[in-house]
Write a protein that holds these residues in place. Structure first.
Motif, PDB file in Angstrom:
ATOM      1  N   SER A 283       0.596  -1.379  -0.244  1.00  0.00           N
ATOM      2  CA  SER A 283       0.087  -0.131   0.052  1.00  0.00           C
ATOM      3  C   SER A 283       0.850   1.345  -0.190  1.00  0.00           C
ATOM      4  CB  SER A 283      -1.052  -0.125   1.263  1.00  0.00           C
ATOM      5  OG  SER A 283      -1.917  -1.301   1.040  1.00  0.00           O
ATOM      6  N   TRP A 284       0.128   2.121  -0.620  1.00  0.00           N
ATOM      7  CA  TRP A 284       1.044   3.006  -0.864  1.00  0.00           C
ATOM      8  C   TRP A 284       0.718   4.970   0.068  1.00  0.00           C
ATOM      9  CZ3 TRP A 284      -0.516   4.574  -6.579  1.00  0.00           C
ATOM     10  CH2 TRP A 284      -0.272   4.097  -7.642  1.00  0.00           C
ATOM     11  N   ASN A 285       1.707   4.812   0.524  1.00  0.00           N
ATOM     12  CA  ASN A 285       2.678   5.845   1.830  1.00  0.00           C
ATOM     13  C   ASN A 285       1.792   7.507   1.693  1.00  0.00           C
ATOM     14  OD1 ASN A 285       2.803   4.281   3.432  1.00  0.00           O
ATOM     15  ND2 ASN A 285       4.563   4.660   3.512  1.00  0.00           N
ATOM     16  N   ALA A 286       1.198   8.181   2.531  1.00  0.00           N
ATOM     17  CA  ALA A 286       1.456  10.035   1.909  1.00  0.00           C
ATOM     18  C   ALA A 286       2.284  10.987   3.063  1.00  0.00           C
ATOM     19  CB  ALA A 286       0.309  10.399   2.326  1.00  0.00           C
ATOM     20  N   GLY A 287       2.913  11.530   2.282  1.00  0.00           N
ATOM     21  CA  GLY A 287       3.535  12.644   3.038  1.00  0.00           C
ATOM     22  C   GLY A 287       5.231  12.399   2.142  1.00  0.00           C
ATOM     23  N   GLN A 288       5.952  13.583   3.157  1.00  0.00           N
ATOM     24  CA  GLN A 288       7.438  14.070   1.722  1.00  0.00           C
ATOM     25  C   GLN A 288       8.191  12.671   1.366  1.00  0.00           C
ATOM     26  OE1 GLN A 288       9.249  16.839   3.472  1.00  0.00           O
ATOM     27  NE2 GLN A 288      11.398  16.929   1.696  1.00  0.00           N
ATOM     28  N   GLY A 289       8.342  12.553   0.340  1.00  0.00           N
ATOM     29  CA  GLY A 289       9.195  11.577  -0.416  1.00  0.00           C
ATOM     30  C   GLY A 289       8.419  10.131  -0.520  1.00  0.00           C
ATOM     31  N   ALA A 290       6.977  10.470  -0.287  1.00  0.00           N
ATOM     32  CA  ALA A 290       6.619   8.834  -1.067  1.00  0.00           C
ATOM     33  C   ALA A 290       6.065   8.761  -2.583  1.00  0.00           C
ATOM     34  CB  ALA A 290       4.856   8.947  -0.180  1.00  0.00           C
ATOM     35  N   ASP A 291       6.307  10.222  -3.623  1.00  0.00           N
ATOM     36  CA  ASP A 291       6.001   9.701  -4.259  1.00  0.00           C
ATOM     37  C   ASP A 291       7.103   9.138  -5.378  1.00  0.00           C
ATOM     38  OD1 ASP A 291       7.686  11.446  -3.901  1.00  0.00           O
ATOM     39  OD2 ASP A 291       8.042  12.944  -6.008  1.00  0.00           O
ATOM     40  N   LEU A 292       7.876   8.192  -4.614  1.00  0.00           N
ATOM     41  CA  LEU A 292       9.120   7.570  -4.995  1.00  0.00           C
ATOM     42  C   LEU A 292       8.153   6.199  -4.488  1.00  0.00           C
ATOM     43  CD1 LEU A 292      11.604   7.023  -6.645  1.00  0.00           C
ATOM     44  CD2 LEU A 292      12.453   6.914  -4.396  1.00  0.00           C
ATOM     45  N   LEU A 293       7.647   5.284  -5.348  1.00  0.00           N
ATOM     46  CA  LEU A 293       7.078   3.829  -4.620  1.00  0.00           C
ATOM     47  C   LEU A 293       8.498   2.776  -4.720  1.00  0.00           C
ATOM     48  CD1 LEU A 293       3.878   4.555  -6.631  1.00  0.00           C
ATOM     49  CD2 LEU A 293       4.473   4.794  -4.285  1.00  0.00           C
ATOM     50  N   VAL A 294       9.182   2.624  -4.075  1.00  0.00           N
ATOM     51  CA  VAL A 294       9.422   1.957  -3.661  1.00  0.00           C
ATOM     52  C   VAL A 294       9.657   0.154  -3.744  1.00  0.00           C
ATOM     53  CG1 VAL A 294      12.107   0.929  -2.376  1.00  0.00           C
ATOM     54  CG2 VAL A 294      11.495   3.386  -2.675  1.00  0.00           C
ATOM     55  N   GLY A 295       9.951  -0.723  -4.848  1.00  0.00           N
ATOM     56  CA  GLY A 295       9.800  -1.482  -4.744  1.00  0.00           C
ATOM     57  C   GLY A 295       9.043  -1.894  -5.808  1.00  0.00           C
ATOM     58  N   SER A 296       8.848  -1.501  -6.086  1.00  0.00           N
ATOM     59  CA  SER A 296       8.977  -1.255  -7.794  1.00  0.00           C
ATOM     60  C   SER A 296       9.103  -2.185  -8.692  1.00  0.00           C
ATOM     61  CB  SER A 296       7.374   0.046  -8.525  1.00  0.00           C
ATOM     62  OG  SER A 296       8.515   1.047  -8.599  1.00  0.00           O
ATOM     63  N   GLU A 297      10.451  -1.168  -8.142  1.00  0.00           N
ATOM     64  CA  GLU A 297      11.252  -1.745  -9.806  1.00  0.00           C
ATOM     65  C   GLU A 297      12.074  -3.413  -9.783  1.00  0.00           C
ATOM     66  OE1 GLU A 297      13.697  -1.344  -5.619  1.00  0.00           O
ATOM     67  OE2 GLU A 297      11.853  -0.486  -6.828  1.00  0.00           O
ATOM     68  N   LEU A 298      10.969  -4.302  -8.344  1.00  0.00           N
ATOM     69  CA  LEU A 298      11.171  -5.403  -8.494  1.00  0.00           C
ATOM     70  C   LEU A 298       9.636  -6.020 -10.024  1.00  0.00           C
ATOM     71  CD1 LEU A 298      11.715  -5.805  -4.353  1.00  0.00           C
ATOM     72  CD2 LEU A 298      13.164  -5.819  -6.537  1.00  0.00           C
TER      73      LEU A 298
END
Length: 409
Positions: A283-298
């Motif tokens: 699930s995606w989070n909110a807040g500063q830096g949350a626009d980078l969806l870490v894990g999507s590269e997998l």
């Protein structure tokens, strides 16, 4: 006698070097043309996409009103307590209730693209149509079967007729207003298309969901530049509509485009993905830096459930917010994670029943594991489910997402 001076010509090496330099220049210039064409198409999409979406809303508003839709509880008596109890138990199916009868995004029923009989004009005209309030018992053409509908409960409901008898009826894919529409509606349209008694007949034909629209004979319907699909949600007692606009690239296509339904039994566009179970991002989070969806590269963006990662993709989440992909992925070997244009928005929730203030609250009741943080402002897990247009279908056609919007009907 005068002798001409010896004039030395170009050597073979010099000639080859000149050709090499000229070739580099030509190639450099040539590479600008595809980029220019691509940018020109994107500019056109940016202009036409909102126009198509606005036309789609005009069509829907001409056929539907807020009063045509109903809550979920008249069709499923066990549904109402989950949505209406003011219970903040984390063990409940709905720890964060909205207004009684609200329901999550629902895709309207769709008529299969091979429905009816080939060569029959009625069959051809109805193929690919969306049936807003269709049920598994809705016969579009007598004896030819029903549209594909999205199930939100396995149950049926009992509907009484005018004589007091009862009828066991499957719930519609999208709840309609039972107070507005009588238990039995025996009217059959002049085109001979029948409908489940009591279910409002509202259909948008495939020829109306293309741009430019086509009002001629169904078998002569041409290719179009743009197409659109939609879904509906009831939130805080009001109906919201999400419109998705896209282009179709199919070099082998000689006729009109219809949504691919042959490998499905329920509406499949727009595609829904549960991020917790179907994506490495969770699930995606909110807040500063949350626009980078870490894990999507997998994930492999060539697989349909991961095609939300496509550059420029348009996404609608369960809260009704629209997201766009700024830096996306096209191939599995793209090692950088996806970046959204902006981070998801935080959600306001209420820690105590006395804090509600009204029956309508802005919450995420899609995720039963929702945990309130920081005095009623939720940052973690604010996006649990997303809907988007995949970039390909099972027939190998390429779908290009162009635009998405959410508005009240």
């Amino acid at each position: 006698m005068m002798h001409a001076k010896n004039q030395r010509g170009f050597s073979l090496i010099e000639l080859l070097l000149a050709i090499f330099i000229l070739g580099i220049g030509i190639i450099s210039i040539a590479t600008l043309f595809p980029a220019g064409i691509s940018q020109q198409q994107k500019t056109t999409d940016d202009v036409i996409g909102p126009i198509v979406a606005r036309n789609a809303m005009t069509i829907l508003r001409s056929r539907l009103s807020q009063n045509d839709f109903g809550g979920a509880e008249p069709f499923e008596e066990d549904w109402a307590p989950y949505l209406c109890q003011l219970s903040l138990s984390q063990n409940g199916i709905n720890p964060w209730p909205t207004v009684c009868g609200d329901w999550m995004w629902r895709r309207p029923g769709i008529v299969p693209d091979n429905y009816g009989t080939d060569g029959d004009q009625t069959s051809l005209s109805i193929r690919g149509a969306i049936d807003i309030f269709g049920t598994p018992n809705t016969e579009i053409i007598a004896g030819q079967g029903s549209p594909f509908t999205e199930d939100w409960t396995d149950r049926t409901f009992v509907k009484g007729d005018l004589s007091g008898d009862s009828l066991i009826v499957p719930v519609p894919g999208i709840p309609y207003n039972r107070a507005k529409y009588p238990s039995y509606d025996t009217d059959i349209p002049s085109d001979g298309v029948s409908n489940e008694p009591g279910t409002p007949l509202v259909r948008i034909f495939a020829s109306e969901r293309q741009y430019p629209m086509w009002d001629g004979v169904a078998e002569n319907r041409p290719k179009a530049k743009y197409y659109w699909d939609c879904m509906f949600r009831r939130y805080e007692g009001r109906i919201l509509v999400a419109i998705f606009v896209y282009r179709v690239i199919d070099p082998s296509q000689t006729g009109a485009y219809s949504v691919d339904t042959r490998q499905y039994s329920t509406p499949n566009l727009p595609l829904r993905v549960n991020l917790f179970s179907e994506s490495s991002t969770g699930s995606w989070n909110a807040g500063q830096g949350a626009d980078l969806l870490v894990g999507s590269e997998l994930d492999d963006p060539l697989e349909q459930q991961h095609q939300w990662q496509y550059p420029g993709q348009w996404i609608v989440d369960q809260n009704g917010n629209v997201h766009t992909v700024q830096n996306g992925r096209r191939r599995a070997n793209d090692t950088e994670p996806v970046r959204l244009t902006s981070p998801p928005s935080e959600l306001q929730v209420f820690l105590q029943e006395t804090s509600f203030g009204s029956s309508a609250i802005n919450v995420n009741w899609w995720d039963p594991g929702f945990n309130a943080q920081q005095n009623g402002i939720q940052y973690d897990g604010v996006v649990t489910d997303i809907w988007f247009m995949p970039t390909s279908d099972s027939k190998g056609r390429k779908l290009i997402p162009v635009y998405a919007m959410v508005e009240a009907l």
